[in-house]
Design a protein around this motif. Structure first.
Motif, PDB file in Angstrom:
ATOM      1  N   ILE A 169       0.915  -1.292   0.093  1.00 26.90           N
ATOM      2  CA  ILE A 169      -0.041  -0.031   0.012  1.00 26.90           C
ATOM      3  C   ILE A 169       0.779   1.131  -0.096  1.00 26.90           C
ATOM      4  CG2 ILE A 169      -1.595   1.251   1.203  1.00 26.90           C
ATOM      5  CD1 ILE A 169      -2.632  -1.375   2.369  1.00 26.90           C
ATOM      6  N   LEU A 170       1.912   1.375   0.912  1.00 29.76           N
ATOM      7  CA  LEU A 170       2.850   2.541   0.988  1.00 29.76           C
ATOM      8  C   LEU A 170       3.327   2.806  -0.408  1.00 29.76           C
ATOM      9  CD1 LEU A 170       4.158   4.649   2.708  1.00 29.76           C
ATOM     10  CD2 LEU A 170       5.727   3.115   3.178  1.00 29.76           C
ATOM     11  N   PHE A 171       3.784   1.324  -1.200  1.00 31.22           N
ATOM     12  CA  PHE A 171       4.607   1.618  -2.332  1.00 31.22           C
ATOM     13  C   PHE A 171       3.848   2.354  -3.285  1.00 31.22           C
ATOM     14  CE2 PHE A 171       4.872  -0.326  -6.821  1.00 31.22           C
ATOM     15  CZ  PHE A 171       6.478  -0.030  -7.136  1.00 31.22           C
ATOM     16  N   HIS A 172       2.322   1.832  -3.407  1.00 29.51           N
ATOM     17  CA  HIS A 172       1.367   2.463  -4.518  1.00 29.51           C
ATOM     18  C   HIS A 172       1.105   4.070  -4.250  1.00 29.51           C
ATOM     19  CE1 HIS A 172       0.880  -0.847  -7.115  1.00 29.51           C
ATOM     20  NE2 HIS A 172       0.235  -1.672  -6.307  1.00 29.51           N
ATOM     21  N   LEU A 173       1.000   4.349  -2.727  1.00 26.43           N
ATOM     22  CA  LEU A 173       0.597   5.582  -2.675  1.00 26.43           C
ATOM     23  C   LEU A 173       1.966   6.378  -2.996  1.00 26.43           C
ATOM     24  CD1 LEU A 173      -1.077   7.718  -0.998  1.00 26.43           C
ATOM     25  CD2 LEU A 173      -0.202   7.003   1.252  1.00 26.43           C
ATOM     26  N   GLY A 174       3.116   5.855  -2.639  1.00 25.17           N
ATOM     27  CA  GLY A 174       4.182   6.761  -3.022  1.00 25.17           C
ATOM     28  C   GLY A 174       4.458   7.119  -4.417  1.00 25.17           C
ATOM     29  N   ARG A 175       3.773   5.891  -5.351  1.00 33.32           N
ATOM     30  CA  ARG A 175       3.860   6.405  -6.617  1.00 33.32           C
ATOM     31  C   ARG A 175       3.018   7.471  -7.052  1.00 33.32           C
ATOM     32  NH1 ARG A 175       1.711   2.528  -9.463  1.00 33.32           N
ATOM     33  NH2 ARG A 175       2.332   3.336 -11.569  1.00 33.32           N
ATOM     34  N   LEU A 176       1.626   7.203  -6.390  1.00 33.84           N
ATOM     35  CA  LEU A 176       0.724   8.238  -6.647  1.00 33.84           C
ATOM     36  C   LEU A 176       1.030   9.736  -6.198  1.00 33.84           C
ATOM     37  CD1 LEU A 176      -2.277   6.160  -5.680  1.00 33.84           C
ATOM     38  CD2 LEU A 176      -1.820   6.839  -7.996  1.00 33.84           C
ATOM     39  N   LEU A 177       1.666   9.779  -5.265  1.00 33.42           N
ATOM     40  CA  LEU A 177       2.329  11.014  -4.740  1.00 33.42           C
ATOM     41  C   LEU A 177       3.278  11.701  -5.489  1.00 33.42           C
ATOM     42  CD1 LEU A 177       2.278  10.372  -0.804  1.00 33.42           C
ATOM     43  CD2 LEU A 177       0.614  11.701  -2.228  1.00 33.42           C
ATOM     44  N   ALA A 178       4.102  10.934  -6.155  1.00 33.70           N
ATOM     45  CA  ALA A 178       5.299  11.324  -7.143  1.00 33.70           C
ATOM     46  C   ALA A 178       4.566  11.624  -8.429  1.00 33.70           C
ATOM     47  CB  ALA A 178       6.137  10.124  -7.176  1.00 33.70           C
ATOM     48  N   GLY A 179       3.290  11.431  -8.559  1.00 31.49           N
ATOM     49  CA  GLY A 179       2.821  12.021 -10.084  1.00 31.49           C
ATOM     50  C   GLY A 179       2.495  10.588 -10.970  1.00 31.49           C
ATOM     51  N   GLU A 180       2.770   9.480 -10.655  1.00 33.90           N
ATOM     52  CA  GLU A 180       2.561   8.345 -11.432  1.00 33.90           C
ATOM     53  C   GLU A 180       1.107   8.031 -11.506  1.00 33.90           C
ATOM     54  OE1 GLU A 180       5.265   5.069 -11.128  1.00 33.90           O
ATOM     55  OE2 GLU A 180       7.031   6.506 -10.095  1.00 33.90           O
ATOM     56  N   THR A 181       0.557   7.389 -12.500  1.00 37.74           N
ATOM     57  CA  THR A 181      -0.679   6.720 -12.442  1.00 37.74           C
ATOM     58  C   THR A 181      -0.620   5.522 -13.256  1.00 37.74           C
ATOM     59  OG1 THR A 181      -0.972   7.855 -14.748  1.00 37.74           O
ATOM     60  CG2 THR A 181      -1.646   9.215 -12.883  1.00 37.74           C
ATOM     61  N   GLY A 182      -1.972   4.644 -12.939  1.00 36.58           N
ATOM     62  CA  GLY A 182      -1.984   3.304 -13.606  1.00 36.58           C
ATOM     63  C   GLY A 182      -1.207   2.359 -12.505  1.00 36.58           C
ATOM     64  N   ALA A 183      -1.086   1.135 -13.503  1.00 35.74           N
ATOM     65  CA  ALA A 183      -0.587  -0.144 -12.808  1.00 35.74           C
ATOM     66  C   ALA A 183       0.586  -0.573 -13.421  1.00 35.74           C
ATOM     67  CB  ALA A 183      -1.769  -1.136 -12.613  1.00 35.74           C
ATOM     68  N   ASP A 184       1.112   0.147 -14.313  1.00 36.82           N
ATOM     69  CA  ASP A 184       2.472  -0.097 -14.880  1.00 36.82           C
ATOM     70  C   ASP A 184       3.726   0.426 -14.261  1.00 36.82           C
ATOM     71  OD1 ASP A 184       1.181  -1.183 -17.308  1.00 36.82           O
ATOM     72  OD2 ASP A 184       0.810   0.551 -18.034  1.00 36.82           O
ATOM     73  N   ILE A 185       4.302  -0.522 -13.853  1.00 33.88           N
ATOM     74  CA  ILE A 185       5.373  -0.115 -12.876  1.00 33.88           C
ATOM     75  C   ILE A 185       6.839  -0.382 -13.661  1.00 33.88           C
ATOM     76  CG2 ILE A 185       6.680  -0.723 -10.611  1.00 33.88           C
ATOM     77  CD1 ILE A 185       3.891  -1.663  -9.914  1.00 33.88           C
ATOM     78  N   VAL A 186       7.646   0.446 -13.828  1.00 31.64           N
ATOM     79  CA  VAL A 186       8.818   0.451 -14.744  1.00 31.64           C
ATOM     80  C   VAL A 186       9.973  -0.060 -14.105  1.00 31.64           C
ATOM     81  CG1 VAL A 186      10.280   1.621 -16.555  1.00 31.64           C
ATOM     82  CG2 VAL A 186       7.776   2.076 -16.401  1.00 31.64           C
ATOM     83  N   ALA A 187      10.706  -1.008 -14.714  1.00 27.04           N
ATOM     84  CA  ALA A 187      12.164  -1.339 -14.366  1.00 27.04           C
ATOM     85  C   ALA A 187      12.576  -1.439 -12.811  1.00 27.04           C
ATOM     86  CB  ALA A 187      13.174  -0.132 -14.733  1.00 27.04           C
ATOM     87  N   VAL A 188      11.713  -2.884 -12.628  1.00 22.75           N
ATOM     88  CA  VAL A 188      12.165  -3.328 -11.313  1.00 22.75           C
ATOM     89  C   VAL A 188      12.694  -4.472 -11.103  1.00 22.75           C
ATOM     90  CG1 VAL A 188      10.111  -2.116 -10.086  1.00 22.75           C
ATOM     91  CG2 VAL A 188       9.769  -4.255 -10.983  1.00 22.75           C
ATOM     92  N   GLY A 189      13.301  -5.106 -10.337  1.00 26.35           N
ATOM     93  CA  GLY A 189      13.950  -6.484 -10.071  1.00 26.35           C
ATOM     94  C   GLY A 189      14.957  -6.478 -11.078  1.00 26.35           C
TER      95      GLY A 189
END
Length: 418
Positions: free
Chosen positions: A398-418
């Motif tokens: 939950i914290l991860f997704h909220l952090g993305r949203l607060l950073a201005g990201e939208t949607g469920a596409d998460i780039v360059a992990v792993g």
């Protein structure tokens, strides 16, 4: 090569001289070794001093200890020697009594040495066969013990019946791959006593592998604290995805318990991260004839490794791909997002598997509702995840997704992990 050793047990002095004379050439050539005892008690003393005796030729009627009593004592010893009774008392009762007590054969007196020669040869052939069978059994048991280090008991049993299943060859097949890694273990190694590290790692790996085997998994490799596992090979398993996810949840439970146990001792151990992916790969023994290396190669394997690493970014401890979820009826889990893993050009839809009890909880239902808003790029998603965080402040996803949203990201596409 050590010649066959025969112990002759008889109270007649002339018999020793007679047998020594008869076999003198073979003894001189080193083809045979003869020892003598005067009764059963003396025979046991000779056997104690010379344990590597192949055949006992024993009379029945002797002082102190007769031949039938000697047979009983020999049967109690852990030895593969064979006993042939040589006696003038060749009636059916004595023969039956001797055979019932373990005699291999019976030769009557006066001795026909041609008959005795044939009997000795037959007894040695029987003894050699017994030893070959024992060696084969021991080798099979050793092979089973070796296999048990890599495979579950069910797989070991199958491979014991069909050794060709692990010959040096590979085949392309669909399976599920599970990768684990222990976070921050290198730092612990560098700051701790070596004996402590050995103790921790051995106990950890023992618990992890026992859990893997109990779910039908096959350990491909253990590298340090990391484990690579396959489900669905070498023995076919139509439910390989379900068994892999059940194993991942059990591994997580064990690892969390082990982590708490060490924390009570003042030792901080990192989380165990787990990645699970299903797909086709080339699977087999690639170690050649002299080295056993049962493993798998292919993009499906690499993806499992990347999913394990992705946990570090998204905050989860278990990350499974959509191919795993589709391989399980009524998969229990919550969506993580579409992860574009390092080195990949196409995103992988991923999930965090959960127990059936937890997946129906209010927390997970609220998460799924917030995730639907996130996936639709709905502005309300940020408010929903913020409200979730108030209720579940220890939920890293939950914290991860909220952090993305607060950073201005939208949607469920998460780039360059792993």
């Amino acid at each position: 090569m050590t010649p066959p050793r025969i112990l002759v047990v008889d109270d007649e002095p002339d018999l020793e001289a007679l047998i020594s004379q008869k076999f003198r050439r073979r003894v001189r050539k080193g083809e045979l070794d003869l020892l003598f005892a005067h009764d059963g008690k003396h025979a046991l003393e000779v056997l104690e001093e010379n344990p590597k005796i192949d055949i006992v030729l024993s009379d029945i009627n002797m002082p102190r200890m007769d031949g039938l009593t000697l047979l009983e004592r020999l049967s109690e010893m852990e030895t593969d020697l064979q006993t042939v009774m040589v006696s003038a008392y060749g009636d059916m009762n004595n023969i039956r009594a001797a055979m019932n007590r373990g005699a291999f054969d019976f030769v009557t007196k006066p001795i026909e040495f041609d008959d005795l020669d044939r009997t000795i040869a037959k007894t040695l052939e029987h003894l050699e066969l017994l030893r070959q069978l024992r060696t084969a059994r021991d080798n099979a048991e050793q092979a089973r013990l070796t296999l048990s280090r890599y495979f579950s008991p069910t797989v070991v049993e199958t491979l014991s019946r069909d050794p060709e299943a692990i010959e040096a060859k590979g085949e392309r097949r669909v399976a599920t791959f599970l990768f684990t890694d222990l976070a921050d273990f290198t730092q612990l190694v560098e700051s701790s006593d070596s004996d402590l590290i050995v103790e921790i790692l051995n106990e950890y790996l023992d618990g992890m592998t026992r859990t893997i085997f109990s779910h039908g998994g096959t350990v491909m490799k253990i590298i340090g604290d990391a484990i690579q596992v396959i489900f669905g090979a070498p023995v076919d398993d139509p439910e390989h995805a379900a068994h892999a996810v059940a194993c991942a949840l059990a591994l997580d439970e064990f690892a969390q318990g082990f982590q708490k146990k060490l924390l009570d001792r003042g030792i901080a151990l990192g989380d165990t991260r787990i990645g699970v992916n299903s797909g086709g790969a080339i699977i087999g023994n690639f170690g050649g004839k002299s080295y056993f290396d049962y493993t798998a190669y292919g993009d499906a394997v690499n993806t499992a490794a990347r999913l394990e690493q992705a946990n570090k970014t998204i905050g989860t401890r278990i990350c499974t791909s959509e191919s795993v979820a589709k391989g399980i009826d009524n998969f229990s889990g919550r969506p993580i997002g579409r992860l574009l893993l390092k080195g990949k050009t196409q995103a992988v839809t991923c999930y965090e598997p959960l127990s059936e009890a937890l997946v129906d909880s209010d927390q997970v239902r609220d998460y799924k509702a917030a995730y639907e808003l996130l996936e639709a790029s709905d502005p309300k998603a940020r408010q929903s995840f913020a409200a979730l965080l108030v209720e579940c402040e220890d939920d890293p996803l939950i914290l991860f997704h909220l952090g993305r949203l607060l950073a201005g990201e939208t949607g469920a596409d998460i780039v360059a992990v792993g």
